[in-house]
Design an enzyme around this catalytic site. Structure first.
Site, PDB file in Angstrom:
ATOM      1  N   CYS A  52       0.780  -1.347  -0.173  1.00  0.00           N
ATOM      2  CA  CYS A  52      -0.140   0.033   0.021  1.00  0.00           C
ATOM      3  C   CYS A  52       0.767   1.234  -0.079  1.00  0.00           C
ATOM      4  O   CYS A  52       0.462   2.404  -0.402  1.00  0.00           O
ATOM      5  CB  CYS A  52      -1.014   0.057   1.225  1.00  0.00           C
ATOM      6  SG  CYS A  52      -1.951  -1.509   1.381  1.00  0.00           S
ATOM      7  N   ASN A 316      -3.012  -9.110   7.450  1.00  0.00           N
ATOM      8  CA  ASN A 316      -2.565  -9.483   8.697  1.00  0.00           C
ATOM      9  C   ASN A 316      -3.338  -9.984   9.851  1.00  0.00           C
ATOM     10  O   ASN A 316      -2.991 -10.977  10.906  1.00  0.00           O
ATOM     11  CB  ASN A 316      -1.920  -7.843   9.295  1.00  0.00           C
ATOM     12  CG  ASN A 316      -0.647  -7.449   8.683  1.00  0.00           C
ATOM     13  OD1 ASN A 316       0.177  -7.761   9.137  1.00  0.00           O
ATOM     14  ND2 ASN A 316      -0.528  -6.337   7.576  1.00  0.00           N
ATOM     15  N   TYR A 437     -16.542  16.422  19.825  1.00  0.00           N
ATOM     16  CA  TYR A 437     -16.779  17.788  19.490  1.00  0.00           C
ATOM     17  C   TYR A 437     -15.855  18.715  19.597  1.00  0.00           C
ATOM     18  O   TYR A 437     -15.726  18.900  20.975  1.00  0.00           O
ATOM     19  CB  TYR A 437     -18.129  18.036  19.399  1.00  0.00           C
ATOM     20  CG  TYR A 437     -18.295  19.440  19.164  1.00  0.00           C
ATOM     21  CD1 TYR A 437     -18.222  20.054  17.832  1.00  0.00           C
ATOM     22  CD2 TYR A 437     -18.771  20.342  20.217  1.00  0.00           C
ATOM     23  CE1 TYR A 437     -18.304  21.460  17.508  1.00  0.00           C
ATOM     24  CE2 TYR A 437     -18.692  21.648  19.987  1.00  0.00           C
ATOM     25  CZ  TYR A 437     -18.373  22.231  18.425  1.00  0.00           C
ATOM     26  OH  TYR A 437     -18.915  23.485  18.275  1.00  0.00           O
TER      27      TYR A 437
END
Length: 463
Positions: A52, A316, A437
């Site tokens: 990747c 994995n 938040y």
């Protein structure tokens, strides 16, 4: 059936990347060398590497190839794993519990017996059988060797024009890498929009963003041949309607399970060509054979059917499960919800669960909603736009899937939806999630929750 010490078992592993070596390492943690002999075969030059990461190495964001290697052959051998590099397994004899291995450098072949076998042969890139596909300057990007060959071409060529064939995850990431290298990039895509893992309306957002970055997007175009010069090097990519000049071509068409060995051995394969296993990653019908990684099919927990998904995260986990079971413990891999993220320059792309066509194929009735929001509070500096699309089952309101396209802060929001899917939550239940938040991180209502609220209204309106 180890002949050197009949008191210990022999575990043979085919494949030295994520699934195979994770299985070897976990089995070794649980059982020492006096109890378990581990022999692993890898036909390439590297083990335990991040495929990747190859686009980011090619693009110059990662400086050195070895930064992508999690554990070298020397490190594996130091843990009493007999790792045999550049050695390819060419046959599996299930009846006599043995594999035939060939040394690539010398050509010598020999049979090696096993008590337990792990198949982790990965996937192979799709390479169409078209004129010129084997020409100099045409590259796949499956292994570190592939990445090195592409870098060598980029450094050697005097041209600056690149064509990427395919617009899935590999294609868009390689487009970004080539942009970073200063190339003029054209992406030729067979589909109507890039990123076929998204619905077309979300893929259109990716198309528009990539065009805005200066990438030439050619959709609904199948490659017919690679045109070469007198020197045998690539010169252009031809479709039925046009020809696109190229000094280098990168193939990003996708992968298929590498299961030719398994097929020849009579092991069970699924609809997509991957090995079929039980929850313990044991090959169905075979007590002492396991399989994991890109060569297997896994259960889609949302659709309730087998899928082939080639991701290092899954590989994995498969290896850990296999190693635990081989080592005398117990572990299972229940399945996936289809979560994946990617990026091309500043654009982040994410999906989990079902697309509209997946839901239709599964026979589900559903509603869809799409919202636009920002990554931070709108008044906070650098708040970036994102689009969130959500699918919910029409009758129950159960979450079915989420797709997100946006700028910084967009992609990883899909993890909230992935957890909700795994838990089987409804969109109404999602609206009560206690998410973090603060203005630098999110609006008061996180974009995923805004989509959930709208989905609740759509479910109610649908009766």
């Amino acid at each position: 059936m180890s002949t050197e010490n009949p008191a210990r078992e022999r575990l043979v592993i085919i494949g030295g990347d994520a699934a195979g070596m994770s299985a070897a390492s976990q089995a070794r943690r649980l059982r020492g060398p006096d109890e378990l002999e581990i022999v692993a075969f890898e036909r390439g030059d590297f083990t335990s590497f991040s495929a990747c990461g190859i686009p980011y190495w090619v693009g110059g964001l990662v400086d050195e190839r070895d930064q992508l290697v999690a554990r070298s052959p020397k490190e594996h051998r130091a843990r009493d794993i007999d790792l045999r590099m550049r050695t390819e397994v060419v046959a599996i004899d299930v009846g006599r519990r043995r594999v035939r291995a060939r040394e690539l450098d010398g050509g010598d072949e020999s049979w090696v017996g096993y008590d337990k076998l792990v198949i982790a042969t990965g996937a192979r890139p799709v390479r169409p059988d078209l004129p010129g596909m084997d020409a100099a300057g045409v590259h796949g990007v499956q292994t570190l060797g592939d990445g090195q060959a592409l870098l060598d071409t980029l450094r050697a060529t005097g041209g600056r024009r690149a064509v990427v064939v395919g617009a899935g995850y590999i294609g868009v990431e390689m487009a970004e890498a080539l942009l970073h290298r200063g190339y003029e990039v054209t992406v030729v895509n067979r589909g109507a929009e890039p990123m076929s893992t998204l619905d077309p309306d979300m893929g259109r957002l990716v198309h528009e963003a990539m065009t805005g970055m200066g990438i030439t997007m050619v959709d609904d175009a199948g490659v017919t041949k690679i045109r070469t010069g007198d020197d045998g090097r690539v010169r252009a990519v031809a479709t039925e309607d046009a020809e696109y000049p190229a000094d280098v071509v990168v193939l990003g068409i996708g992968v298929r399970p590498e299961t030719s060995l398994a097929r020849d051995a009579g092991l069970p394969l699924g609809e997509h060509g991957g090995l079929l296993t039980d929850l313990a990653m044991r090959v169905r019908g075979h007590e002492d054979i396991w399989a994991g990684g890109d060569c297997v099919e896994v259960l889609d927990l949302v659709a309730g059917r087998e899928r082939h998904i080639a991701l290092g995260t899954h590989a994995n986990k498969h290896g850990q499960v296999i190693g635990s079971n081989v080592g005398g413990g117990y572990a299972t891999f229940p399945g996936v919800v289809g979560t994946a993220v990617s990026k091309v320059c500043e654009l982040e792309i994410a999906r989990t669960g079902l697309r509209e066509k997946d839901a239709r194929r599964a026979g589900l009735q559903f509603v869809t909603v799409t919202i636009e929001s920002t990554s931070r509070a709108g008044y906070y500096p650098d708040a970036a736009l994102m689009t969130v699309k959500m699918l919910a089952e029409r009758r129950t309101g159960k979450l079915l899937g989420v797709q997100i396209v946006g700028r910084e802060g967009a992609a990883k929001r899909v993890d909230v939806a992935a957890v909700a899917l795994t838990a089987g939550m409804t969109v109404e239940q999602m609206t009560a999630l206690d998410l973090g938040y603060a203005p630098p991180f999110s609006p008061v209502w996180d974009p995923v929750l805004v989509a959930a609220r709208k989905a609740v209204a759509a479910v109610r309106a649908a009766g």
